[in-house]
Design an enzyme around this catalytic site. Structure first.
Site, PDB file in Angstrom:
ATOM      1  N   SER A   1     -25.345   6.566 -52.267  1.00 14.60           N
ATOM      2  CA  SER A   1     -24.341   6.350 -53.299  1.00 14.60           C
ATOM      3  C   SER A   1     -22.966   6.332 -52.646  1.00 14.60           C
ATOM      4  O   SER A   1     -22.781   5.703 -51.601  1.00 14.60           O
ATOM      5  CB  SER A   1     -24.452   7.427 -54.374  1.00 14.60           C
ATOM      6  OG  SER A   1     -23.528   7.218 -55.422  1.00 14.60           O
TER       7      SER A   1
ATOM      8  N   TYR B   1     -17.078  -1.038 -58.445  1.00 20.36           N
ATOM      9  CA  TYR B   1     -17.883  -0.383 -57.411  1.00 20.36           C
ATOM     10  C   TYR B   1     -18.370   0.974 -57.936  1.00 20.36           C
ATOM     11  O   TYR B   1     -19.558   1.302 -57.820  1.00 20.36           O
ATOM     12  CB  TYR B   1     -17.042  -0.210 -56.152  1.00 20.36           C
ATOM     13  CG  TYR B   1     -17.746   0.491 -55.008  1.00 20.36           C
ATOM     14  CD1 TYR B   1     -18.715  -0.162 -54.263  1.00 20.36           C
ATOM     15  CD2 TYR B   1     -17.427   1.804 -54.671  1.00 20.36           C
ATOM     16  CE1 TYR B   1     -19.356   0.474 -53.205  1.00 20.36           C
ATOM     17  CE2 TYR B   1     -18.054   2.436 -53.617  1.00 20.36           C
ATOM     18  CZ  TYR B   1     -19.021   1.774 -52.889  1.00 20.36           C
ATOM     19  OH  TYR B   1     -19.646   2.415 -51.843  1.00 20.36           O
TER      20      TYR B   1
ATOM     21  N   LYS C   1     -22.252   2.457 -58.727  1.00 18.84           N
ATOM     22  CA  LYS C   1     -22.787   3.689 -58.159  1.00 18.84           C
ATOM     23  C   LYS C   1     -23.103   4.710 -59.245  1.00 18.84           C
ATOM     24  O   LYS C   1     -24.057   5.489 -59.113  1.00 18.84           O
ATOM     25  CB  LYS C   1     -21.802   4.261 -57.141  1.00 18.84           C
ATOM     26  CG  LYS C   1     -21.615   3.380 -55.904  1.00 18.84           C
ATOM     27  CD  LYS C   1     -22.913   3.177 -55.139  1.00 18.84           C
ATOM     28  CE  LYS C   1     -22.693   2.446 -53.820  1.00 18.84           C
ATOM     29  NZ  LYS C   1     -23.940   2.300 -53.036  1.00 18.84           N
TER      30      LYS C   1
END
Length: 284
Positions: free
Chosen positions: A141, A155, A159
């Protein structure tokens, strides 16, 4: 079925294995005497490792966003080595930009790679791991999953999605002896930022971009990928691996700071939260 190398060594399946953290994980696994299936869109950077360890490295070209290709490559990996022991979902990329600036194609591409790519790998490897009743899935992650930060919102979203899915997978897989760990790294000297995709800047955000650039210049801490690989080796060697592992002092401290801020906010609004729940009979 083809088996190569020592039969008592572990078999790793690593995505994004040709560069950055993936390359470091691959080298660390080989140094530990294990075998590696290195998957990447371009596997030519792995040629030297294949030449040095022809019986212990299998390099397979793979675009993790292609679900059918993922299942095919995992099948080839199992056929070649006979088993899988450690699966490292490392393939990913950073799409940088303010939320308002993202095109639909850019937003979907970020999720396709960082979230759906890992999902397809998890789905492809689970039948083998279930059958073995063993295995360890390591989801790479990011510090970006601790919170949403300006210019890396999509982004972070990818994650966050990865981590929510991974927590569910951990609970589902435990009954089969399969472990799952979410690894949250801080900064490492890879090409994550230099190879990132950027949105078309909207000038209204220029002051914020300037402030962010100043913060990064003053406070950025980046380490050698080798240190992350050493930590992952300790993780997979553990008899009781955690669900989550932070990598780096900066990300460790930030995780606690963010968690405390959230707990303080929840506590400050406790009365409102509790007043919003009251058991009543089911409506007719």
């Amino acid at each position: 079925m083809t088996t190569s190398g020592a039969t008592d060594s572990r078999v790793w399946f690593i995505t994004g294995a040709s560069r950055g953290l993936g390359r470091a994980f691959t080298e660390a696994a080989l140094a530990a005497g294990d075998r590696v299936v290195g998957a990447a869109r371009d596997v030519t950077p792995l040629d030297d490792l294949v030449e040095q360890h022809p019986d212990r490295v299998l390099a397979l070209s793979l675009d993790v966003t292609d679900r059918a290709a993922v299942f095919d490559v995992v099948g080839k990996a199992v056929q070649h080595f006979g088993r899988l022991d450690i699966v490292v979902n490392n393939a990913g990329a950073l799409f940088a930009g303010m939320i308002e600036e993202f095109t639909e194609a850019q937003a979907r591409a970020q999720l396709e790679l960082n979230f759906f790519g890992a999902l397809w790998v998890n789905q492809a490897v689970m039948p083998q791991l279930r059958t073995q009743r063993s295995g360890h899935v390591v989801q790479i992650s990011s510090i970006g999953a601790l919170g949403g930060f300006p210019s890396t919102g999509l982004y972070s979203a990818s994650k966050f999605a990865l981590e929510g899915m991974s927590e569910a997978l951990a609970a589902e897989a435990a009954q089969f002896g399969v472990r799952v760990t979410i690894v949250q790294p801080g900064g490492y000297w890879t090409d994550l930022y230099t190879s990132s995709t950027a949105t078309t800047p909207n000038p209204v955000y220029d002051p914020l971009r300037e402030e962010l650039a100043k913060q990064w210049a003053e406070g950025s801490i980046d380490s050698e990928p080798r240190l992350a690989a050493e930590a992952v080796l300790k993780l997979v060697d553990s008899d009781n691996p955690p669900l989550r592992l932070l990598l780096g002092s900066m990300v460790y401290d930030l995780a606690f700071d963010i968690s405390k801020q959230r707990m303080d906010t929840w506590a400050g609004w406790e009365d409102v939260s509790r007043a919003a729940e009251k058991a009543v009979p089911a409506p007719n």
